[in-house]
Scaffold this active site. Structure first.
Site, mmCIF file in Angstrom:
data_model
loop_
_atom_site.group_PDB
_atom_site.id
_atom_site.type_symbol
_atom_site.label_atom_id
_atom_site.label_comp_id
_atom_site.label_asym_id
_atom_site.label_seq_id
_atom_site.Cartn_x
_atom_site.Cartn_y
_atom_site.Cartn_z
ATOM 1 N N CYS A 1 -54.749 -7.549 30.055
ATOM 2 C CA CYS A 1 -53.932 -6.615 29.282
ATOM 3 C C CYS A 1 -52.650 -6.313 30.069
ATOM 4 C CB CYS A 1 -54.730 -5.338 29.044
ATOM 5 S SG CYS A 1 -53.738 -3.988 28.383
ATOM 6 N N ASP B 1 0.785 4.315 -2.551
ATOM 7 C CA ASP B 1 0.503 5.690 -2.112
ATOM 8 C C ASP B 1 1.564 6.667 -2.602
ATOM 9 O OD1 ASP B 1 -1.720 4.738 -0.897
ATOM 10 O OD2 ASP B 1 -0.885 4.713 1.139
ATOM 11 N N GLU C 1 -23.163 -5.805 -11.561
ATOM 12 C CA GLU C 1 -23.849 -5.593 -10.298
ATOM 13 C C GLU C 1 -22.878 -4.950 -9.315
ATOM 14 O OE1 GLU C 1 -26.926 -6.732 -10.625
ATOM 15 O OE2 GLU C 1 -27.772 -6.912 -8.602
ATOM 16 N N ARG D 1 -30.014 1.036 -13.213
ATOM 17 C CA ARG D 1 -30.998 0.309 -14.006
ATOM 18 C C ARG D 1 -32.282 1.128 -14.192
ATOM 19 N NH1 ARG D 1 -35.431 -2.941 -13.749
ATOM 20 N NH2 ARG D 1 -35.400 -4.645 -15.228
ATOM 21 N N ASP E 1 0.839 -1.198 0.000
ATOM 22 C CA ASP E 1 0.000 0.000 0.000
ATOM 23 C C ASP E 1 0.869 1.241 0.000
ATOM 24 O OD1 ASP E 1 -2.047 -1.723 0.128
ATOM 25 O OD2 ASP E 1 -2.789 -1.124 2.123
ATOM 26 N N LYS F 1 -26.223 -15.219 -8.673
ATOM 27 C CA LYS F 1 -27.010 -13.998 -8.829
ATOM 28 C C LYS F 1 -26.604 -13.075 -7.684
ATOM 29 C CE LYS F 1 -31.719 -12.483 -9.713
ATOM 30 N NZ LYS F 1 -31.862 -11.433 -8.721
ATOM 31 N N TYR G 1 -21.332 -9.017 -15.687
ATOM 32 C CA TYR G 1 -21.893 -10.300 -16.134
ATOM 33 C C TYR G 1 -22.491 -10.312 -17.536
ATOM 34 C CZ TYR G 1 -25.918 -8.058 -13.889
ATOM 35 O OH TYR G 1 -26.872 -7.167 -13.501
ATOM 36 N N CYS H 1 -57.918 -6.091 24.360
ATOM 37 C CA CYS H 1 -58.071 -5.536 25.700
ATOM 38 C C CYS H 1 -59.509 -5.046 25.801
ATOM 39 C CB CYS H 1 -57.092 -4.376 25.891
ATOM 40 S SG CYS H 1 -57.425 -3.460 27.408
ATOM 41 N N GLU I 1 -24.278 -18.907 -13.156
ATOM 42 C CA GLU I 1 -23.558 -17.834 -12.453
ATOM 43 C C GLU I 1 -24.289 -17.527 -11.164
ATOM 44 O OE1 GLU I 1 -23.790 -14.426 -14.990
ATOM 45 O OE2 GLU I 1 -22.843 -15.496 -16.650
ATOM 46 N N CYS J 1 -53.094 -2.270 31.266
ATOM 47 C CA CYS J 1 -54.115 -1.776 32.201
ATOM 48 C C CYS J 1 -54.714 -2.897 33.051
ATOM 49 C CB CYS J 1 -55.213 -1.029 31.445
ATOM 50 S SG CYS J 1 -56.275 -2.116 30.497
ATOM 51 N N LYS K 1 -34.096 -18.909 -7.589
ATOM 52 C CA LYS K 1 -34.016 -18.184 -6.314
ATOM 53 C C LYS K 1 -33.783 -19.182 -5.187
ATOM 54 C CE LYS K 1 -34.927 -14.017 -6.191
ATOM 55 N NZ LYS K 1 -35.758 -13.021 -6.513
HETATM 56 S S1 IVH Z 1 -28.201 -11.305 -16.276
HETATM 57 C C1 IVH Z 1 -31.176 -10.160 -19.488
HETATM 58 N N1 IVH Z 1 -26.559 -12.180 -14.428
HETATM 59 O O1 IVH Z 1 -30.593 -9.856 -11.390
HETATM 60 C C2 IVH Z 1 -30.257 -10.691 -18.445
HETATM 61 N N2 IVH Z 1 -28.265 -10.655 -13.776
HETATM 62 O O2 IVH Z 1 -33.512 -10.282 -11.723
HETATM 63 C C3 IVH Z 1 -30.400 -9.998 -17.182
HETATM 64 N N3 IVH Z 1 -28.216 -10.048 -11.420
HETATM 65 O O3 IVH Z 1 -31.410 -6.823 -12.915
HETATM 66 C C4 IVH Z 1 -29.323 -9.963 -16.245
HETATM 67 N N4 IVH Z 1 -26.464 -11.256 -10.868
HETATM 68 O O4 IVH Z 1 -29.430 -6.877 -11.360
HETATM 69 C C5 IVH Z 1 -27.619 -11.400 -14.705
HETATM 70 N N5 IVH Z 1 -25.013 -12.993 -12.910
HETATM 71 C C6 IVH Z 1 -26.060 -12.226 -13.182
HETATM 72 C C7 IVH Z 1 -26.706 -11.451 -12.188
HETATM 73 C C8 IVH Z 1 -27.810 -10.682 -12.530
HETATM 74 C C9 IVH Z 1 -27.382 -10.417 -10.431
HETATM 75 C C10 IVH Z 1 -29.384 -9.164 -11.233
HETATM 76 C C11 IVH Z 1 -29.459 -8.013 -12.180
HETATM 77 C C12 IVH Z 1 -30.811 -8.071 -12.820
HETATM 78 C C13 IVH Z 1 -31.551 -8.956 -11.875
HETATM 79 C C14 IVH Z 1 -32.640 -9.699 -12.607
#
Ligand code: IVH
Length: 658
Positions: free
Chosen positions: A401, A34, A166, A132, A30, A111, A218, A419, A109, A404, A307
């Site tokens: 209660c 610097d 992201e 976005r 570092d 998310k 991404y 109550c 990948e 009170c 998800k």
């Molecule tokens: S691809 C058309 N890849 O998820 C393709 N999105 O629910 C769209 N996100 O708005 C995006 N990691 O903010 C992609 N590896 C990833 C991601 C990713 C996070 C978010 C992104 C997007 C949202 C969609």
């Protein structure tokens, strides 16, 4: 000579920056960094003509007056969600069928749970960075993004290119930031995502520069004419080569079973990471297939977001606290040993009612599992029924209660206990707190602790009493000096002529919230009409059933309410009946609000529309005049696009209101 030295330092620093922030692999100390930085800064200060936008010294930030709207060159789509292996298989089969081929490779990948942004580069130089927004229009936050070290200012090749990524805050940095904020009495962020958003939306980007933000890239939009890169996988290798940081946890798999395995692996492994991920994005690798499959109104058909199931975590239930609400409803709340759940610290969870406690057999001292679905208060979902559990005494619900000590009562058809005391101080205080709330009379500067004191000192027992207080009266409260006494007094006075619907809401009539109050005012127009309406008139109004009609009628035909309403009127608290309308600008127009607005809540926006004679609706149809789309707008946005309804950005909406 000088020029060469500046160029050398810039390259050198950018390289070390890249090693440190993108590769996570610093090759100098570092201190050495610097020293080089200081030398460059001095040379630039003495020779400003040598300062260029890609210089590492340009990452320190500056102050701006606001963010400009920016129309994205290419729309930022959302992703459709999948929640289990079945959903994933269905998605894959459909893509196979539509594309007419079975051997579709997939890229998996993580998310990243942060904020999507779009970056543009011209001749290899970073030119614009945009949030976005609603996918079509975002905000230009270039200055702030320049302070994020993982955003390259200059690429390793002089290309014109657009990428998406992201922005996120590492969990460790989020924790540190909150610890600091706690010490300084600053804002505490609920989770790393909010912290990243709050840091990025600073008008003073020197603050952004101090926050530890990073970015994973991404998506790349390849320059026209580039036909050497034919797959998503190769495009990621390409942007890595250009100097972008990409997430290392990416895998190319042959088919959907491979992707399902990746999702399973990361469901638990994700907790080892120093950043939040909420799922896995699965993308069809071949660009030819992507182009063929295309998009729905909202999302690509060639990708899906798996998800992760909502996080559950166990902790100890230390105590069950009993709350008393403004209707007298008794609500048990679990006090927990604080734990981190889905990125935020949780110390309380809902137990709903005593039936629920019995169903779960929750006992004080138990280990319990809590769970949080998106943006909902966490709840206790199960008890660990180990040996210890059975040794603990069963929970016995109170019969009186907690405040009170009047007996609790159960009403027909309801599981909630109430109550039984009409004059319970806890209920009275809750009503007073509701009276001042944003949703009701919207009185600033009067919080729960002020109300507690005013009530205990017998200065305020009913809402009418607020309007009897002088500025001097407030100075009797703890720690209240002249200035804040003045502010409290003025806030109360300023609320005297709120629109009728807010006034009706504020009365805490059982079953009558903001929405019902709006309906009542729309139909009956004046307070006296509402007071005099009989049950039949009331229950004939669309949206008001028998039970609500009964409750409204009873409220307006009780001595207590009579007394309160005449006192309020004498004190000059006269709701404005033409209220709602400041103008007729929006007469005949119907608005649908969707997504998160930055400058106001959706309720506030809805009030503003009504004040101008317009209407709001919760669903989009051909009759909708405008859809106001905030950030992360969802299906309503798509429906509007499909029906050709005009979509307004927040700024366009604000402009329309003048
Ligand atoms: S691809 C058309 N890849 O998820 C393709 N999105 O629910 C769209 N996100 O708005 C995006 N990691 O903010 C992609 N590896 C990833 C991601 C990713 C996070 C978010 C992104 C997007 C949202 C969609």
């Amino acid at each position: 000579m000088l020029k060469e030295r500046v160029e050398f330092l810039k390259e050198e620093l950018n390289k070390h920056n890249y090693n440190y922030y993108v590769l996570d692999n610093p090759t100098i100390s570092d201190y050495e960094y610097d020293m080089l930085f200081a030398e460059l800064k001095e040379l630039e200060n003495n020779n400003p003509e040598l300062r260029s936008p890609d210089s590492p010294t340009q990452r320190v930030g500056s102050i701006s007056t606001g963010f400009e709207e920016y129309r994205h060159k290419y729309r930022l789509y959302s992703l459709d969600n999948s929640y289990n292996a079945e959903d994933l298989r269905k998605w894959y089969e459909r893509a196979q069928k539509e594309y007419g081929k079975t051997d579709l490779e997939l890229v998996c990948e993580l998310k990243i749970d942060g904020l999507a942004i779009a970056l543009s580069y011209t001749n290899g130089l970073f030119t614009t960075g945009v949030t976005r927004g609603n996918g079509i229009i975002g905000e230009n936050i270039t200055q702030n993004l320049k302070t994020v070290k993982a955003v390259p200012l200059k690429l390793f090749e002089n290309v014109n290119i657009d990428v998406r990524g992201e922005i996120y805050m590492p969990i460790s940095s989020f924790n540190k930031l909150n610890e600091e904020s706690m010490k300084n009495n600053d804002k505490i962020f609920a989770n790393p995502r909010n912290a990243a958003a709050g840091s990025l939306r600073q008008l003073d980007s020197t603050i952004t520069a101090k926050r530890d933000l990073s970015m994973f890239t991404y998506t790349v939009i390849l320059p026209d004419g580039n036909n050497t890169i034919k797959t998503h996988w190769d495009s990621i290798q390409y942007i890595k080569k250009l100097g972008f940081k990409t997430n290392p946890n990416i895998r190319l798999v042959k088919d959907i079973e491979g992707a399902i395995q990746f999702c399973k692996d990361w469901e638990t492994k994700r907790f080892e990471l120093d950043y939040a991920t909420d799922g896995v994005v699965i993308k069809i690798n071949s660009f030819a297939a992507q182009n063929e499959l295309g998009f729905t109104a909202r999302a690509p058909k060639w990708a899906t977001a798996f998800k992760f199931p909502p996080e559950e975590i166990s902790t100890t239930l230390e105590d069950i606290e009993i709350g008393v609400g403004k209707t007298g409803a008794i609500t048990p709340v679990a006090n927990l040993t604080p734990v981190l759940l889905a990125g935020s610290t949780v110390a309380r969870a809902s137990l709903h009612n005593f039936d629920e406690i019995e169903r779960l057999d929750v006992r004080i001292g138990d280990s319990v599992f809590i769970k949080k679905a998106a943006e909902i208060i966490p709840k206790v979902i199960k008890v660990v029924d180990d040996e210890e559990h059975y040794k603990r005494p069963k929970y016995i619900p109170p019969t009186e209660c907690p405040v009170c000590h009047s007996p609790l009562e159960y009403r027909e058809g309801e599981v909630v206990a109430y109550c039984s005391n009409r004059y319970c101080p806890a209920v009275a205080k809750a009503k007073l707190e509701y009276w001042v709330s944003k949703e009701a009379m919207d009185i600033d500067n009067i919080g729960p602790s002020v109300i507690e004191q005013l009530y205990n000192m017998n200065m305020v027992k009913t809402p009418a009493d607020f309007y009897k207080l002088s500025q001097q009266d407030f100075m009797m409260l703890d720690l209240v000096k002249e200035k804040s006494a003045y502010n409290m007094f003025s806030s109360i006075q300023a609320s005297k002529n709120r629109p009728l619907a807010k006034f009706i809401t504020a009365l805490s009539i059982r079953h009558v919230g903001k929405e019902t109050a709006d309906i009542l005012v729309n139909e009956l127009n004046t307070l006296s009409n509402i007071r005099n309406a009989d049950i039949e008139t009331l229950s004939n109004i669309e949206g008001i059933g028998e039970k609500i009609a009964q409750s409204i009628y009873e409220f307006f035909h009780s001595d207590d309410s009579d007394k309160l309403l005449s006192e309020l009127a004498e004190l000059g608290v006269i709701p404005s009946e033409s209220s709602q309308k400041l103008s007729d600008d929006f007469a005949g127009l119907t608005f649908v609000l969707t997504g998160t607005l930055q400058s106001m809540t959706r309720d506030e926006a809805s009030d503003k529309i009504k004040e101008r004679g317009g209407k709001t609706s919760s669903s989009v149809s051909k009759k909708t005049s405008f859809v106001v789309a905030g950030e992360n707008a969802g299906s309503k946005f798509d429906k509007a696009t499909a029906l050709g309804v005009k979509i307004l950005s927040e700024d366009e909406f604000l402009n329309m209101m003048g």
